[in-house]
Scaffold this motif. Structure first.
Motif, PDB file in Angstrom:
ATOM      1  N   GLY A  10      38.711  40.600  53.206  1.00  0.00           N
ATOM      2  CA  GLY A  10      38.578  40.416  51.765  1.00  0.00           C
ATOM      3  C   GLY A  10      38.194  41.681  51.023  1.00  0.00           C
ATOM      4  N   GLN A  11      37.992  42.759  51.752  1.00  0.00           N
ATOM      5  CA  GLN A  11      37.501  43.990  51.140  1.00  0.00           C
ATOM      6  C   GLN A  11      38.614  44.743  50.433  1.00  0.00           C
ATOM      7  OE1 GLN A  11      34.926  46.545  53.600  1.00  0.00           O
ATOM      8  NE2 GLN A  11      36.207  48.238  52.963  1.00  0.00           N
ATOM      9  N   THR A  12      38.321  45.288  49.268  1.00  0.00           N
ATOM     10  CA  THR A  12      39.254  46.142  48.535  1.00  0.00           C
ATOM     11  C   THR A  12      38.494  47.378  48.063  1.00  0.00           C
ATOM     12  OG1 THR A  12      38.757  45.105  46.401  1.00  0.00           O
ATOM     13  CG2 THR A  12      40.528  44.121  47.707  1.00  0.00           C
ATOM     14  N   PRO A  13      39.192  48.433  47.655  1.00  0.00           N
ATOM     15  CA  PRO A  13      38.482  49.587  47.081  1.00  0.00           C
ATOM     16  C   PRO A  13      37.784  49.172  45.795  1.00  0.00           C
ATOM     17  CG  PRO A  13      40.769  50.126  47.621  1.00  0.00           C
ATOM     18  CD  PRO A  13      40.643  48.650  47.726  1.00  0.00           C
ATOM     19  N   GLN A  14      36.616  49.749  45.531  1.00  0.00           N
ATOM     20  CA  GLN A  14      35.954  49.405  44.266  1.00  0.00           C
ATOM     21  C   GLN A  14      36.784  49.904  43.089  1.00  0.00           C
ATOM     22  OE1 GLN A  14      32.177  51.047  43.201  1.00  0.00           O
ATOM     23  NE2 GLN A  14      32.702  53.159  43.699  1.00  0.00           N
ATOM     24  N   ASP A  15      37.482  51.029  43.273  1.00  0.00           N
ATOM     25  CA  ASP A  15      38.365  51.574  42.236  1.00  0.00           C
ATOM     26  C   ASP A  15      39.799  51.556  42.757  1.00  0.00           C
ATOM     27  OD1 ASP A  15      39.776  52.953  40.328  1.00  0.00           O
ATOM     28  OD2 ASP A  15      38.547  54.780  40.427  1.00  0.00           O
ATOM     29  N   PRO A  16      40.655  50.653  42.281  1.00  0.00           N
ATOM     30  CA  PRO A  16      42.026  50.546  42.799  1.00  0.00           C
ATOM     31  C   PRO A  16      42.841  51.827  42.629  1.00  0.00           C
ATOM     32  CG  PRO A  16      41.464  48.649  41.431  1.00  0.00           C
ATOM     33  CD  PRO A  16      40.376  49.652  41.234  1.00  0.00           C
ATOM     34  N   PHE A  17      42.411  52.728  41.737  1.00  0.00           N
ATOM     35  CA  PHE A  17      43.166  53.960  41.489  1.00  0.00           C
ATOM     36  C   PHE A  17      42.591  55.146  42.254  1.00  0.00           C
ATOM     37  CE2 PHE A  17      43.706  51.237  37.780  1.00  0.00           C
ATOM     38  CZ  PHE A  17      45.087  51.179  37.702  1.00  0.00           C
ATOM     39  N   ASN A  18      41.610  54.881  43.117  1.00  0.00           N
ATOM     40  CA  ASN A  18      41.015  55.956  43.897  1.00  0.00           C
ATOM     41  C   ASN A  18      40.609  55.430  45.268  1.00  0.00           C
ATOM     42  OD1 ASN A  18      39.803  58.318  44.814  1.00  0.00           O
ATOM     43  ND2 ASN A  18      37.894  57.958  43.674  1.00  0.00           N
ATOM     44  N   HIS A  19      41.604  55.228  46.126  1.00  0.00           N
ATOM     45  CA  HIS A  19      41.318  54.732  47.469  1.00  0.00           C
ATOM     46  C   HIS A  19      40.466  55.720  48.264  1.00  0.00           C
ATOM     47  CE1 HIS A  19      44.706  51.516  47.802  1.00  0.00           C
ATOM     48  NE2 HIS A  19      44.199  51.578  46.584  1.00  0.00           N
ATOM     49  N   ARG A  20      40.651  57.009  48.023  1.00  0.00           N
ATOM     50  CA  ARG A  20      39.900  58.016  48.765  1.00  0.00           C
ATOM     51  C   ARG A  20      38.395  57.895  48.491  1.00  0.00           C
ATOM     52  NH1 ARG A  20      40.963  62.695  51.442  1.00  0.00           N
ATOM     53  NH2 ARG A  20      43.193  62.433  51.068  1.00  0.00           N
ATOM     54  N   GLY A  21      38.046  57.327  47.356  1.00  0.00           N
ATOM     55  CA  GLY A  21      36.635  57.135  47.045  1.00  0.00           C
ATOM     56  C   GLY A  21      35.948  56.158  47.985  1.00  0.00           C
ATOM     57  N   ASN A  32      25.165  50.001  38.945  1.00  0.00           N
ATOM     58  CA  ASN A  32      26.052  50.985  38.317  1.00  0.00           C
ATOM     59  C   ASN A  32      26.146  50.706  36.816  1.00  0.00           C
ATOM     60  OD1 ASN A  32      27.413  48.662  39.556  1.00  0.00           O
ATOM     61  ND2 ASN A  32      29.283  49.452  38.595  1.00  0.00           N
ATOM     62  N   GLN A  33      26.379  51.735  36.057  1.00  0.00           N
ATOM     63  CA  GLN A  33      26.420  51.609  34.608  1.00  0.00           C
ATOM     64  C   GLN A  33      27.619  50.778  34.163  1.00  0.00           C
ATOM     65  OE1 GLN A  33      25.946  55.384  32.550  1.00  0.00           O
ATOM     66  NE2 GLN A  33      24.778  56.223  34.270  1.00  0.00           N
ATOM     67  N   MET A  34      27.462  50.073  33.055  1.00  0.00           N
ATOM     68  CA  MET A  34      28.528  49.224  32.534  1.00  0.00           C
ATOM     69  C   MET A  34      29.776  50.060  32.262  1.00  0.00           C
ATOM     70  SD  MET A  34      29.087  46.021  31.821  1.00  0.00           S
ATOM     71  CE  MET A  34      27.436  45.353  31.608  1.00  0.00           C
ATOM     72  N   GLY A  35      30.898  49.607  32.784  1.00  0.00           N
ATOM     73  CA  GLY A  35      32.171  50.297  32.575  1.00  0.00           C
ATOM     74  C   GLY A  35      32.404  51.468  33.516  1.00  0.00           C
ATOM     75  N   ARG A  36      31.495  51.667  34.511  1.00  0.00           N
ATOM     76  CA  ARG A  36      31.644  52.782  35.450  1.00  0.00           C
ATOM     77  C   ARG A  36      31.437  52.295  36.870  1.00  0.00           C
ATOM     78  NH1 ARG A  36      28.472  58.082  33.558  1.00  0.00           N
ATOM     79  NH2 ARG A  36      29.831  58.870  35.222  1.00  0.00           N
ATOM     80  N   PHE A  37      32.041  53.004  37.819  1.00  0.00           N
ATOM     81  CA  PHE A  37      31.870  52.685  39.233  1.00  0.00           C
ATOM     82  C   PHE A  37      30.621  53.387  39.762  1.00  0.00           C
ATOM     83  CE2 PHE A  37      36.507  52.328  38.633  1.00  0.00           C
ATOM     84  CZ  PHE A  37      36.666  51.001  39.000  1.00  0.00           C
ATOM     85  N   GLY A  38      29.974  52.763  40.762  1.00  0.00           N
ATOM     86  CA  GLY A  38      28.782  53.351  41.347  1.00  0.00           C
ATOM     87  C   GLY A  38      29.103  54.548  42.220  1.00  0.00           C
TER      88      GLY A  38
END
Length: 234
Positions: A45-56, A155-161
């Motif tokens: 069920g795991q996905t990247p926290q940011d779909p546009f930055n898998h390397r993160g 994490n801040q609203m609208g930003r990834f941790g």
């Protein structure tokens, strides 16, 4: 649309094999390893926290174990091994075998527990503001707060941790399984009757599960599970 990932594994692997000598056979294997990936297949069920930055999400794999040691043995007990007659048949010919397994703990994926990034994904990680590793003064202290929970903030609203994926490790494990076996010959036609005494986790060692790693959970940082206790079957 593709489902793929990248992984890298490096290890030192040692094997020691002592063949049958004086009634004992020993096989030992040790691995010092490190596995990195973007995604671990055991967590479907795991996905990247940011779909546009898998390397993160590149970090220690869920399957990563830094140290793994396995030792197995079989020992023909010398007790009355050469004794003839009923006494030798009853008390001789026992075999003791076992396996010892030692392993480092698995990585812990700390999550925010809510979609603060407003991405709709729901796999946000918190911000890291301190050292998450802490020393434990007692077993109860370890259970109540395995890692430094104050090192994480939402994490801040609208930003990834900025906390990395799988950045800390859970408790290790140590288990010893033993087996005592004796075969009682009946006849050439009927073969033999075998008695087995098996002791799983023979020393009744406590192997704790991973702590709760969801920031907005009231049990954050606490260990709530453990492996099986000693199990005996005859």
């Amino acid at each position: 649309v593709e489902t793929n990932s990248n992984a890298a594994y490096h290890s030192l692997q040692l094997l020691v094999n002592r063949r049958l000598s004086h009634g004992i056979t020993v096989l030992g294997a040790y691995t010092l390893g490190k596995m990195l990936d973007y995604y671990s297949a055991m967590n479907l069920g795991q996905t990247p926290q940011d779909p546009f930055n898998h390397r993160g999400d590149r970090g220690h794999s869920d399957e990563d174990r830094r140290h793994v040691l396995n030792v197995s043995f079989v020992y023909d007990l010398p007790l009355l091994r050469q004794q003839k007659g009923a006494l030798g048949k009853a008390l001789g010919g026992w075999k003791l075998s076992g396996m010892v397994r030692l392993a480092s703990g698995g990585p812990i994926h700390v999550r925010s527990g809510q979609d603060l990034s407003l991405s709709g994904v729901g796999w946000d990680r918190p911000d890291l503001v301190g050292n998450p590793v802490r020393e434990h003064s007692s077993r109860n202290d370890m259970i109540q707060r395995f890692f430094n929970t104050s090192a994480f903030v939402p994490n801040q609203m609208g930003r990834f941790g900025n906390a990395a994926r799988n950045l800390i490790y859970g408790p290790g494990s140590s288990t010893t399984d033993l087996s005592l076996v004796k075969s009682f010959p009946i006849s050439e036609k009927l073969g033999a009757l075998q008695f087995r005494g098996e002791f799983f986790n023979a020393w009744n060692q406590v192997n704790f599960g991973s702590p709760n790693a969801t920031l907005n959970n009231r049990l954050f940082g606490q260990i709530q599970s453990a492996g099986d206790p000693r199990i005996v079957q005859l």
